[in-house]
Motif scaffolding. Structure first.
Motif, short mmCIF file in Angstrom:
data_model
loop_
_atom_site.label_atom_id
_atom_site.label_comp_id
_atom_site.label_asym_id
_atom_site.label_seq_id
_atom_site.Cartn_x
_atom_site.Cartn_y
_atom_site.Cartn_z
N MET A 55 0.86 -1.19 0.00
CA MET A 55 0.00 0.00 0.00
C MET A 55 0.89 1.23 0.00
SD MET A 55 -2.56 0.70 3.17
CE MET A 55 -1.57 0.66 4.63
N ARG A 56 0.53 2.20 -0.83
CA ARG A 56 1.31 3.44 -0.92
C ARG A 56 0.44 4.61 -0.45
NH1 ARG A 56 2.74 0.13 -4.42
NH2 ARG A 56 0.91 0.45 -5.71
N LEU A 57 1.02 5.44 0.38
CA LEU A 57 0.30 6.61 0.90
C LEU A 57 0.94 7.86 0.30
CD1 LEU A 57 -1.46 8.33 2.80
CD2 LEU A 57 0.06 7.67 4.69
N TYR A 58 0.20 8.51 -0.59
CA TYR A 58 0.65 9.79 -1.12
C TYR A 58 0.30 10.83 -0.06
CZ TYR A 58 1.16 7.46 -5.61
OH TYR A 58 1.56 6.61 -6.61
N GLY A 59 1.35 11.42 0.51
CA GLY A 59 1.11 12.34 1.62
C GLY A 59 2.09 13.49 1.60
N TYR A 60 1.74 14.50 2.37
CA TYR A 60 2.59 15.68 2.52
C TYR A 60 2.94 15.75 4.01
CZ TYR A 60 3.86 20.65 2.11
OH TYR A 60 4.53 21.86 2.12
N ASN A 61 4.23 15.84 4.29
CA ASN A 61 4.66 15.62 5.69
C ASN A 61 4.14 16.70 6.65
OD1 ASN A 61 7.01 17.67 6.25
ND2 ASN A 61 7.30 16.92 4.16
N LEU A 62 3.66 17.83 6.14
CA LEU A 62 3.12 18.86 7.04
C LEU A 62 1.62 18.69 7.27
CD1 LEU A 62 5.00 22.01 5.65
CD2 LEU A 62 5.53 20.68 7.69
N SER A 63 1.04 17.66 6.68
CA SER A 63 -0.42 17.49 6.73
C SER A 63 -0.85 16.49 7.80
CB SER A 63 -0.91 17.01 5.35
OG SER A 63 -2.19 16.40 5.48
N GLY A 64 -1.62 16.99 8.76
CA GLY A 64 -2.16 16.10 9.79
C GLY A 64 -3.09 15.04 9.20
N ASN A 65 -3.82 15.40 8.14
CA ASN A 65 -4.71 14.42 7.51
C ASN A 65 -3.92 13.23 6.98
OD1 ASN A 65 -7.27 15.61 7.86
ND2 ASN A 65 -6.90 17.03 6.16
N CYS A 66 -2.72 13.49 6.48
CA CYS A 66 -1.88 12.41 5.95
C CYS A 66 -1.24 11.63 7.10
CB CYS A 66 -0.79 12.98 5.05
SG CYS A 66 -1.47 13.87 3.62
N LEU A 67 -0.78 12.36 8.11
CA LEU A 67 -0.11 11.68 9.23
C LEU A 67 -1.03 10.73 9.95
CD1 LEU A 67 1.99 14.67 10.63
CD2 LEU A 67 2.85 12.60 9.49
N LYS A 68 -2.31 11.07 10.08
CA LYS A 68 -3.20 10.17 10.86
C LYS A 68 -3.31 8.80 10.20
CE LYS A 68 -6.96 13.14 10.36
NZ LYS A 68 -8.29 13.60 9.84
N ILE A 69 -3.23 8.75 8.88
CA ILE A 69 -3.25 7.45 8.18
C ILE A 69 -1.94 6.69 8.45
CG2 ILE A 69 -3.31 6.31 5.93
CD1 ILE A 69 -5.06 8.62 4.94
N TRP A 70 -0.85 7.42 8.39
CA TRP A 70 0.47 6.82 8.66
C TRP A 70 0.48 6.19 10.05
CZ3 TRP A 70 4.73 5.47 6.19
CH2 TRP A 70 5.93 5.39 6.87
N TRP A 71 -0.01 6.94 11.05
CA TRP A 71 -0.02 6.45 12.44
C TRP A 71 -0.92 5.22 12.57
CZ3 TRP A 71 -1.55 11.99 14.26
CH2 TRP A 71 -0.42 12.84 14.17
N THR A 72 -2.09 5.28 11.91
CA THR A 72 -3.04 4.16 12.02
C THR A 72 -2.43 2.89 11.42
OG1 THR A 72 -4.90 5.70 11.87
CG2 THR A 72 -5.38 3.40 11.43
N ALA A 73 -1.86 3.02 10.24
CA ALA A 73 -1.28 1.85 9.57
C ALA A 73 -0.15 1.28 10.42
CB ALA A 73 -0.77 2.24 8.18
N ARG A 74 0.70 2.15 10.91
CA ARG A 74 1.84 1.67 11.70
C ARG A 74 1.37 1.00 12.99
NH1 ARG A 74 6.30 5.91 12.57
NH2 ARG A 74 4.58 6.87 13.68
N HIS A 75 0.40 1.61 13.65
CA HIS A 75 -0.12 1.04 14.89
C HIS A 75 -0.67 -0.37 14.66
CE1 HIS A 75 -1.92 1.07 18.89
NE2 HIS A 75 -3.03 0.63 18.34
N LEU A 76 -1.27 -0.57 13.49
CA LEU A 76 -1.89 -1.86 13.19
C LEU A 76 -0.93 -2.82 12.49
CD1 LEU A 76 -5.29 -0.39 11.99
CD2 LEU A 76 -4.86 -1.62 14.14
N GLY A 77 0.31 -2.40 12.32
CA GLY A 77 1.31 -3.27 11.71
C GLY A 77 1.07 -3.50 10.22
N LYS A 78 0.41 -2.52 9.56
CA LYS A 78 0.15 -2.66 8.11
C LYS A 78 1.24 -1.92 7.35
CE LYS A 78 -4.61 -3.61 8.71
NZ LYS A 78 -5.89 -3.83 8.12
N PRO A 79 1.99 -2.65 6.52
CA PRO A 79 3.10 -2.00 5.81
C PRO A 79 2.57 -0.92 4.85
CG PRO A 79 3.18 -4.39 5.55
CD PRO A 79 1.87 -4.06 6.19
#
Ligand SMILES: N[C@@H](CCC(=O)N[C@@H](CS)C(=O)NCC(=O)O)C(=O)O
Length: 195
Positions: free
Chosen positions: A1-25
């Motif tokens: 799974m690829r996440l197109y995100g902008y590092n200053l965006s909270g909307n993008c970070l929340k997906i990053w955190w969720t995936a990592r918390h759930l162990g989803k690469p």
């Protein structure tokens, strides 16, 4: 799974955190909004709305809208309450985040860090909306540790994204002590570092 995100965006970070918390690469693909990388023909072919976050799954399917992606990733996990009413309460806060919270706190911060405004030149009506959002959170979080019950849910992950960044727009979190304590609890529950 690829996440197109902008590092200053909270909307993008929340997906990053969720995936990592759930162990989803997940692979983060930095998409610089200031360089217009969300408006290229290649990006618009993936997301005609021209916005990040956008998730591209390995089978080619795309999904946008941060809270929709988080809900999809967290399906069946403890981040979504099993009880139907608590699940609806979580949804209540996710909708509130998108309709009231993000359009206030994220817009105020975006005006400063991306659009050259200063704390002094921020629209007073926008500042008032931000204060109202933080006051409401202070009221809610004075009587319980998380938005829904005693354990963190997607509502907390979603709402914390722009809340913890609001000092960028001049909001002093020490003025909202219950919110500050809640941020610390969420930070203890999740790894909120960036990609
Ligand atoms: N409701 C959407 C908001 C998406 C959004 O506003 N993305 C911003 C970055 S946080 C963006 O791509 N802005 C560029 C634009 O709209 O042109 C979500 O939660 O994902």
């Amino acid at each position: 799974m690829r996440l197109y995100g902008y590092n200053l965006s909270g909307n993008c970070l929340k997906i990053w955190w969720t995936a990592r918390h759930l162990g989803k690469p997940v692979e983060w693909i930095e998409t610089d909004l200031l360089k217009g990388e969300h408006r290229t023909p290649e990006f618009l072919a993936r997301n005609p709305a021209g916005q990040v976050p956008l998730v591209e799954f390995d089978d080619g399917r795309m999904l946008s809208q941060s809270n929709a992606v988080c809900l999809y990733l967290a399906e069946g996990s403890a981040l979504i309450p099993a009880d139907a009413f608590e699940r609806a309460q979580m949804m209540q806060w996710l909708f509130w985040e998108q309709y009231s919270h993000e359009p206030a706190l994220a817009v105020a911060r975006g005006n400063i860090i991306l659009r050259g405004a200063t704390i002094e030149t921020l629209d007073p009506a926008l500042i008032q909306r931000c204060n109202g959002v933080l006051d409401l959170m202070e009221h809610e979080l004075s009587s319980r540790p998380f938005f829904v019950g005693n354990t963190p849910t997607l509502a907390d992950l979603s709402i914390v994204a722009y809340t913890r960044l609001c000092p960028d727009a001049g909001f002093r979190l020490e003025n909202w002590p219950a919110v500050s304590r809640w941020i610390a609890r969420v930070e203890d529950s999740f790894d909120l570092s960036g990609p």
